[in-house]
Design a protein around this motif. Structure first.
Motif, mmCIF file in Angstrom:
data_model
loop_
_atom_site.group_PDB
_atom_site.id
_atom_site.type_symbol
_atom_site.label_atom_id
_atom_site.label_comp_id
_atom_site.label_asym_id
_atom_site.label_seq_id
_atom_site.Cartn_x
_atom_site.Cartn_y
_atom_site.Cartn_z
ATOM 1 N N THR A 184 0.825 -1.205 0.000
ATOM 2 C CA THR A 184 0.000 0.000 0.000
ATOM 3 C C THR A 184 0.862 1.259 0.000
ATOM 4 O O THR A 184 0.620 2.205 -0.744
ATOM 5 C CB THR A 184 -0.908 0.018 1.254
ATOM 6 O OG1 THR A 184 -1.542 -1.249 1.339
ATOM 7 C CG2 THR A 184 -1.938 1.104 1.178
ATOM 8 N N THR A 185 1.886 1.241 0.821
ATOM 9 C CA THR A 185 2.776 2.407 0.904
ATOM 10 C C THR A 185 3.460 2.639 -0.442
ATOM 11 O O THR A 185 3.526 3.765 -0.933
ATOM 12 C CB THR A 185 3.837 2.176 2.003
ATOM 13 O OG1 THR A 185 3.174 1.703 3.173
ATOM 14 C CG2 THR A 185 4.588 3.437 2.318
ATOM 15 N N LEU A 186 3.925 1.575 -1.046
ATOM 16 C CA LEU A 186 4.586 1.704 -2.345
ATOM 17 C C LEU A 186 3.604 2.218 -3.402
ATOM 18 O O LEU A 186 3.948 3.092 -4.204
ATOM 19 C CB LEU A 186 5.188 0.361 -2.773
ATOM 20 C CG LEU A 186 5.899 0.369 -4.127
ATOM 21 C CD1 LEU A 186 7.110 1.296 -4.100
ATOM 22 C CD2 LEU A 186 6.332 -1.040 -4.528
ATOM 23 N N THR A 187 2.384 1.697 -3.367
ATOM 24 C CA THR A 187 1.369 2.138 -4.333
ATOM 25 C C THR A 187 1.161 3.646 -4.226
ATOM 26 O O THR A 187 1.162 4.354 -5.226
ATOM 27 C CB THR A 187 0.030 1.407 -4.056
ATOM 28 O OG1 THR A 187 0.238 0.005 -4.198
ATOM 29 C CG2 THR A 187 -1.051 1.845 -5.030
ATOM 30 N N GLU A 188 1.022 4.111 -2.992
ATOM 31 C CA GLU A 188 0.819 5.550 -2.796
ATOM 32 C C GLU A 188 1.989 6.353 -3.356
ATOM 33 O O GLU A 188 1.807 7.372 -4.005
ATOM 34 C CB GLU A 188 0.660 5.858 -1.308
ATOM 35 C CG GLU A 188 -0.705 5.450 -0.777
ATOM 36 C CD GLU A 188 -0.747 5.370 0.752
ATOM 37 O OE1 GLU A 188 -1.757 4.878 1.262
ATOM 38 O OE2 GLU A 188 0.239 5.804 1.413
ATOM 39 N N LYS A 189 3.187 5.864 -3.121
ATOM 40 C CA LYS A 189 4.359 6.603 -3.583
ATOM 41 C C LYS A 189 4.460 6.573 -5.105
ATOM 42 O O LYS A 189 4.826 7.563 -5.732
ATOM 43 C CB LYS A 189 5.636 6.040 -2.942
ATOM 44 C CG LYS A 189 5.684 6.217 -1.418
ATOM 45 C CD LYS A 189 5.697 7.669 -1.051
ATOM 46 C CE LYS A 189 5.448 8.104 0.374
ATOM 47 N NZ LYS A 189 5.278 7.253 1.456
ATOM 48 N N LEU A 190 4.118 5.467 -5.697
ATOM 49 C CA LEU A 190 4.138 5.383 -7.164
ATOM 50 C C LEU A 190 3.132 6.366 -7.759
ATOM 51 O O LEU A 190 3.415 7.047 -8.737
ATOM 52 C CB LEU A 190 3.800 3.960 -7.624
ATOM 53 C CG LEU A 190 4.913 2.922 -7.480
ATOM 54 C CD1 LEU A 190 4.376 1.514 -7.747
ATOM 55 C CD2 LEU A 190 6.078 3.213 -8.429
ATOM 56 N N LEU A 191 1.962 6.445 -7.122
ATOM 57 C CA LEU A 191 0.929 7.347 -7.632
ATOM 58 C C LEU A 191 1.363 8.804 -7.524
ATOM 59 O O LEU A 191 1.011 9.631 -8.346
ATOM 60 C CB LEU A 191 -0.388 7.135 -6.887
ATOM 61 C CG LEU A 191 -1.067 5.796 -7.142
ATOM 62 C CD1 LEU A 191 -2.306 5.644 -6.281
ATOM 63 C CD2 LEU A 191 -1.434 5.637 -8.610
ATOM 64 N N LEU A 192 2.143 9.091 -6.505
ATOM 65 C CA LEU A 192 2.637 10.458 -6.332
ATOM 66 C C LEU A 192 3.468 10.903 -7.529
ATOM 67 O O LEU A 192 3.438 12.056 -7.929
ATOM 68 C CB LEU A 192 3.526 10.541 -5.094
ATOM 69 C CG LEU A 192 2.852 10.735 -3.755
ATOM 70 C CD1 LEU A 192 3.903 10.737 -2.654
ATOM 71 C CD2 LEU A 192 2.076 12.032 -3.761
ATOM 72 N N PHE A 193 4.229 9.972 -8.079
ATOM 73 C CA PHE A 193 5.071 10.320 -9.216
ATOM 74 C C PHE A 193 4.234 10.795 -10.388
ATOM 75 O O PHE A 193 4.592 11.737 -11.077
ATOM 76 C CB PHE A 193 5.904 9.114 -9.662
ATOM 77 C CG PHE A 193 7.150 8.970 -8.882
ATOM 78 C CD1 PHE A 193 8.315 9.586 -9.312
ATOM 79 C CD2 PHE A 193 7.171 8.227 -7.725
ATOM 80 C CE1 PHE A 193 9.475 9.460 -8.582
ATOM 81 C CE2 PHE A 193 8.330 8.094 -6.995
ATOM 82 C CZ PHE A 193 9.484 8.717 -7.420
ATOM 83 N N GLY A 194 3.123 10.082 -10.616
ATOM 84 C CA GLY A 194 2.281 10.448 -11.737
ATOM 85 C C GLY A 194 1.415 11.653 -11.399
ATOM 86 O O GLY A 194 0.884 12.303 -12.275
ATOM 87 N N GLY A 195 1.251 11.940 -10.128
ATOM 88 C CA GLY A 195 0.400 13.053 -9.736
ATOM 89 C C GLY A 195 -1.068 12.700 -9.876
ATOM 90 O O GLY A 195 -1.917 13.276 -9.236
ATOM 91 N N ALA A 196 -1.360 11.743 -10.729
ATOM 92 C CA ALA A 196 -2.759 11.405 -10.957
ATOM 93 C C ALA A 196 -3.145 10.241 -10.088
ATOM 94 O O ALA A 196 -2.531 9.195 -10.134
ATOM 95 C CB ALA A 196 -2.960 11.038 -12.407
ATOM 96 N N ILE A 197 -4.135 10.455 -9.290
ATOM 97 C CA ILE A 197 -4.643 9.351 -8.505
ATOM 98 C C ILE A 197 -6.063 9.139 -8.940
ATOM 99 O O ILE A 197 -6.874 10.050 -8.916
ATOM 100 C CB ILE A 197 -4.598 9.671 -7.010
ATOM 101 C CG1 ILE A 197 -3.163 9.920 -6.629
ATOM 102 C CG2 ILE A 197 -5.217 8.538 -6.218
ATOM 103 C CD1 ILE A 197 -2.917 10.039 -5.164
ATOM 104 N N ASN A 198 -6.347 7.991 -9.401
ATOM 105 C CA ASN A 198 -7.711 7.773 -9.800
ATOM 106 C C ASN A 198 -8.193 6.475 -9.230
ATOM 107 O O ASN A 198 -7.424 5.577 -8.929
ATOM 108 C CB ASN A 198 -7.792 7.775 -11.307
ATOM 109 C CG ASN A 198 -7.869 6.402 -11.834
ATOM 110 O OD1 ASN A 198 -8.929 5.814 -11.827
ATOM 111 N ND2 ASN A 198 -6.763 5.866 -12.262
ATOM 112 N N LEU A 199 -9.466 6.389 -9.077
ATOM 113 C CA LEU A 199 -10.015 5.270 -8.355
ATOM 114 C C LEU A 199 -10.980 4.480 -9.202
ATOM 115 O O LEU A 199 -12.039 4.952 -9.550
ATOM 116 C CB LEU A 199 -10.765 5.786 -7.132
ATOM 117 C CG LEU A 199 -10.012 6.846 -6.355
ATOM 118 C CD1 LEU A 199 -10.932 7.498 -5.365
ATOM 119 C CD2 LEU A 199 -8.828 6.233 -5.662
ATOM 120 N N ALA A 200 -10.588 3.315 -9.509
ATOM 121 C CA ALA A 200 -11.512 2.410 -10.156
ATOM 122 C C ALA A 200 -11.875 1.468 -9.044
ATOM 123 O O ALA A 200 -11.030 0.822 -8.494
ATOM 124 C CB ALA A 200 -10.805 1.659 -11.241
ATOM 125 N N GLY A 201 -13.141 1.416 -8.742
ATOM 126 C CA GLY A 201 -13.485 0.644 -7.566
ATOM 127 C C GLY A 201 -13.028 1.498 -6.413
ATOM 128 O O GLY A 201 -13.593 2.512 -6.117
#
Ligand code: GDP
Length: 538
Positions: A39-56
């Motif tokens: 989960t922590t890694l996922t959050e950090k990866l998303l930070l790089f893209g700046g885009a956080i989107n939620l499917a489900g």
């Protein structure tokens, strides 16, 4: 080898050509044992893209959950994530689709199926623990499909095991070659940063601007000057040993699933995540050709094709909507297009596909091979379905796994038997549970991998169908799909084992056994019959 696999080309009618769009996609999942830091890694990866989107949904611990419907209460109450979600972000000109998987092992079937929809996986390992049970299991599922694996050894900021030891363990327990792409300098409290094996510089944990892969690097000598206590000679010796002992990176071996590049870091401190992302961009494959019943379908073929790997119900509790998550295998999907659902032969308008592109749901108007779209439907689509604009192919390889728990469904109100039958059919098409209908007419059996699946089934039958059910222990504990090259032999076996034969959701025959002993006994005597624990993996 160039830095990225994206071909440079002039824009055509669309901003980029199909081939370019396909080449810049990386669709991947993270596999790990609970607590390793997914989960922590996922959050950090998303930070790089700046885009956080939620499917489900993303595994949010908090308010976002209050819109969930009843059965999600189970999830809320127990603080676990049941639902697979899709997250898309862009970085460095590439489009990353990260398919999240449930953390709880009771829902591992979902995870297995999600792994059929990715082209690569990141394996997160806790540096203090090494390979743990669930990592190994998920790795085996990846291996079934030769999915290339990139390894991230996490929590380097804490006490960790010896680096050589960790690599050795990966090689021995997973039979997978390793190539460290970075190498830790110091460990635990003395962890200073990582040495870039290709570039030869050291990136510092403190003040290294760890956010991007291109953060400041310094030489080992410089590092020695800054840290008087550092034994520079010993560090150099270790690095030399590491370079000598490890295989050089081999792209082909990686893509074939025989070798894993290894990165070290700390997701919590956002360290080494940039290296990992850069590695994914450079080495992880773009969308692969997908096996179908007729031929392999290449991702850059112009006709759109896709398969459903996940169904999620009740994303909106006010409507009985179901979202089928489909992975595009080829071509381009545009809003409003019609596709054929191969199983039924019927046309299906994709009038409101949901793209999980950019910041939120329902944004873009088109998606490309490698992307995942959500298709709202009322039960038309089921797991494993193929949608296509071209020829009638059926994608293969979305597996079912033999359940580890089998129970008989007991219905309080016998008048509702028909309703229960329909409900169970729907639940099994959605992949909530597997349903087996004994050929002798006995009540249906349900099979699950983990007990929480039964809780979800019970809650949903009650909430959505007003069917209060219980589960009782059945005389059967095991289920195996049976098949034979010789139709006659199969028919004879089925005739001779009447009360132990059931049909699965597709009408395929299943042999039910009391226990391992009976299974073994029957198998030894059933010449020419294949008993499988996995269905539909090529
Ligand atoms: P998951 O179960 O794999 O999703 O793991 P989480 O991301 O929820 O992390 C589990 C725990 O480990 C949490 O308390 C995190 O804060 C912690 N954690 C994750 N990554 C690191 C890390 O790099 N260093 C340290 N020290 N803790 C970490």
């Amino acid at each position: 080898m160039s830095d990225t696999a994206v071909p440079a080309e002039a824009p055509s009618s669309t901003p980029y050509s199909l081939a370019h769009e396909v080449a810049r996609r990386r669709t991947f999942a993270i596999i790990s044992h609970p607590d390793a830091g997914k989960t922590t890694l996922t959050e950090k990866l998303l930070l790089f893209g700046g885009a956080i989107n939620l499917a489900g949904q993303v595994k949010a611990k908090g308010e976002r959950r209050n819109t969930r419907s009843d059965w999600m209460k189970i999830e809320r109450d127990r603080g676990i994530s049941v639902v697979t979600s899709v997250m898309t972000f862009e970085f460095d000109g590439l489009v990353f689709n990260l398919l999240d998987t449930p953390g709880h092992e009771d829902f591992s079937e979902d995870t297995y199926r999600t792994l059929t929809a990715v082209d690569s996986a990141v394996m997160v390992i806790d540096a203090a623990k090494g390979i743990e049970a669930r990592t190994r299991k998920l790795f085996e599922v990846c291996r079934l499909r030769d999915i290339p694996i990139i390894t991230f050894i996490n929590k380097m900021d804490r006490e960790s095991r010896d680096t050589f030891d960790l690599l050795d363990e990966i090689e021995k327990t997973l039979a997978l070659d390793t190539t460290p792409m970075t190498w830790p300098v110091g460990r635990g409290r003395d962890f200073l940063g990582t040495y870039d094996v290709l570039d030869g510089g050291v990136r510092l944990l403190e003040g290294g601007g760890a956010k991007t892969g291109a953060a400041e690097q310094i030489s080992i000598e410089e590092l020695g000057k800054r840290h008087a206590n550092l034994d520079v000679a010993a560090v150099k010796e270790e690095l030399e040993l590491a370079t000598e002992a490890c295989k050089p990176f081999d792209l082909e071996a990686f893509r074939e699933g025989h070798l894993t590049p290894v990165y070290f870091g700390s997701a919590l401190r956002n360290f080494g995540v940039g290296d990992l992302l850069q590695g994914l961009g450079r080495y992880a494959p773009p969308p692969r050709a997908q096996e179908s019943n007729l031929r392999k379908i290449a991702a850059d073929e112009p006709k759109m094709s896709a398969f459903v790997f996940k169904i999620q119900a009740n994303m909106d509790p006010n409507h009985r909507d179901r979202i089928a998550f489909a992975r595009l295998c080829s071509g381009k999907l545009t809003r409003g297009m019609k596709a054929k659902l191969v199983r039924t032969g019927k046309a299906m308008p994709l009038s409101s596909p949901q793209f999980f592109f950019a910041q939120d749901r329902s944004v873009a108007d088109e998606a490309f091979a490698g992307d995942v779209v959500g298709i709202p439907n009322h039960g038309t689509l089921r797991i494993g379905d193929t949608l296509t604009e071209g020829e009638d192919v059926t994608f293969i390889g979305v597996p079912s796994f033999a359940p580890e728990i089998v129970r008989r469904v007991r219905l309080g109100d016998a008048m509702k038997a028909k309703k229960l039958k329909e409900a169970l059919q729907q639940m099994s098409e959605e992949g909530v549970v597997q349903v087996f209908r004994p050929r002798d007419g006995a009540p249906a059996l349900v099979g699950v991998v983990g007990p929480l699946q039964l809780d979800v089934l019970k809650a949903r039958l009650e909430a959505e169908y007003q069917l209060p059910v219980d589960f009782e222990v059945s005389e059967f504990q095991l289920a195996r799909w049976i098949s034979s090259d010789d139709r006659k032999k199969l028919d004879t076996f089925i005739a001779n084992n009447g009360s132990s034969i059931a049909d699965d959701v597709d009408g395929d025959p299943v042999y039910l056994a009391k226990n391992e002993f009976y299974l073994g006994y029957t198998r030894d005597r059933a010449e020419g019959i294949v008993f499988s624990e996995i269905k539909d993996v090529k």
